[in-house]
Design an enzyme around this catalytic site. Structure first.
Site, PDB file in Angstrom:
ATOM      1  N   SER A 155      -3.600   9.994  -4.935  1.00  0.00           N
ATOM      2  CA  SER A 155      -4.145  10.216  -6.270  1.00  0.00           C
ATOM      3  C   SER A 155      -4.847  11.575  -6.359  1.00  0.00           C
ATOM      4  O   SER A 155      -4.231  12.601  -6.101  1.00  0.00           O
ATOM      5  CB  SER A 155      -5.085   9.059  -6.635  1.00  0.00           C
ATOM      6  OG  SER A 155      -5.287   8.975  -8.024  1.00  0.00           O
TER       7      SER A 155
ATOM      8  N   ASP B   3       3.849   3.448 -12.587  1.00  0.00           N
ATOM      9  CA  ASP B   3       2.478   3.817 -12.265  1.00  0.00           C
ATOM     10  C   ASP B   3       1.775   4.241 -13.545  1.00  0.00           C
ATOM     11  O   ASP B   3       2.105   5.271 -14.143  1.00  0.00           O
ATOM     12  CB  ASP B   3       2.467   4.958 -11.248  1.00  0.00           C
ATOM     13  CG  ASP B   3       1.074   5.341 -10.770  1.00  0.00           C
ATOM     14  OD1 ASP B   3       0.088   4.881 -11.368  1.00  0.00           O
ATOM     15  OD2 ASP B   3       0.970   6.116  -9.798  1.00  0.00           O
TER      16      ASP B   3
ATOM     17  N   HIS C 183      -0.337   1.840  -8.553  1.00  0.00           N
ATOM     18  CA  HIS C 183      -0.750   3.175  -8.138  1.00  0.00           C
ATOM     19  C   HIS C 183      -1.076   3.252  -6.644  1.00  0.00           C
ATOM     20  O   HIS C 183      -1.454   4.309  -6.153  1.00  0.00           O
ATOM     21  CB  HIS C 183      -1.996   3.545  -8.965  1.00  0.00           C
ATOM     22  CG  HIS C 183      -2.453   4.958  -8.812  1.00  0.00           C
ATOM     23  ND1 HIS C 183      -1.647   6.052  -9.091  1.00  0.00           N
ATOM     24  CD2 HIS C 183      -3.661   5.473  -8.435  1.00  0.00           C
ATOM     25  CE1 HIS C 183      -2.335   7.166  -8.882  1.00  0.00           C
ATOM     26  NE2 HIS C 183      -3.549   6.855  -8.472  1.00  0.00           N
TER      27      HIS C 183
END
Length: 274
Positions: free
Chosen positions: A102, A223, A252
């Site tokens: 991320s 996602d 995610h």
């Protein structure tokens, strides 16, 4: 006389090196997380590689009092990238394989531009250079949706911390949902809001053309945080060699929900000559 001994950055960030091997892999967690989110893949990769784990300054895993987090320093990713560089230099590491989940994916990209010798490969997991849609860019969120996230965090942080994991992790993976919820609730609400603003209002599209380290973009098929449009944009804009690896799951957090598929991709990347 009392002599105050300053702790090293690696100590403050709970850094540890486990496993063995000629190559070093650095695992960097994302917003609201901590290094334990990598636990499902560790038993495999530590058999063949030296693995560096750490907690970012915002993590609830940082020991109190948390003297690391400074909202002014970390209002941009530069503060995080400087910490990453300092950590690797303190540990006397270079030519590492950096796995950034991320927000950490973009942090790794920025660090690789500043100090390319520290990185051999970048594995960007669910990463995004910008989350807000614009006229010519689909980041996944309208600005009013982002502002609603901030409002929820500010008005009822622990309620938001219970709800958010159900949006970003496959609903059938209750164990991982609970794990992320526990991590979020360990983070201080005021730190959570500050970092959320840093992440969701970030725009690092301009740095992609400066990334020359070989990249692998790891993406799930569904996602909410980083849609496929973002992946295609990153592939198009990154200057260095880049490839996309798709994991057919929702959510995610493929390292939590699909660790075996994640490890298959990791193995391919580690054995690939760019």
């Amino acid at each position: 006389m009392v002599i105050k001994v300053e702790k090293s950055l690696s100590t403050m960030m709970n850094a540890r090196i486990i496993g063995s091997g000629k190559e070093t892999v650095v695992l960097a967690h994302g917003f609201g997380g901590e290094q334990s989110l990598w636990d499902k893949i560790l038993p495999v990769i530590t058999q063949a590689y030296q693995v560096v784990l750490f907690d970012w300054c915002f993590s609830g895993a940082i020991k109190e009092p948390n003297t690391l987090f400074d909202p002014a320093k970390y209002c941009k990713y530069d503060g995080f990238s400087n910490d990453l560089i300092a950590l690797l230099e303190e540990l006397q590491l270079d030519s590492t394989v950096f796995v950034g989940h991320s927000m950490s994916g973009m942090i790794g990209c920025i660090a690789s531009i500043k100090k390319p010798h520290l990185f051999k490969k970048l594995i960007l997991v669910g990463s995004s250079p910008r989350y807000v849609n614009s006229e010519c860019y689909e980041g996944g969120f309208d600005i009013n949706e982002i502002e609603q996230i901030f409002s929820s965090i500010e008005s009822n942080y622990y309620g938001w911390a219970s709800f958010f994991p159900t949006l970003v992790i496959d609903k059938n993976d209750s164990e991982s949902i609970k794990k992320l919820e526990e991590c979020l609730k360990k983070m201080k609400p005021e730190i959570g809001l500050s970092v959320a603003k840093t992440v969701f209002l970030s725009d690092h599209r301009d740095i992609l053309e400066k990334v020359v380290i070989p990249c692998t973009i790891v993406q799930t098929t569904n996602d909410l945080v980083a849609p496929m449009s973002v992946v295609e944009y990153m592939k198009r804009m990154i200057k260095g060699e880049s490839t996309i690896e798709i994991i057919d799951i929702d959510g995610h957090f493929p390292q939590l929900t699909a660790p075996f598929q994640f490890l298959e991709i990791f193995d391919r990347v580690m054995n690939k000559s760019f």
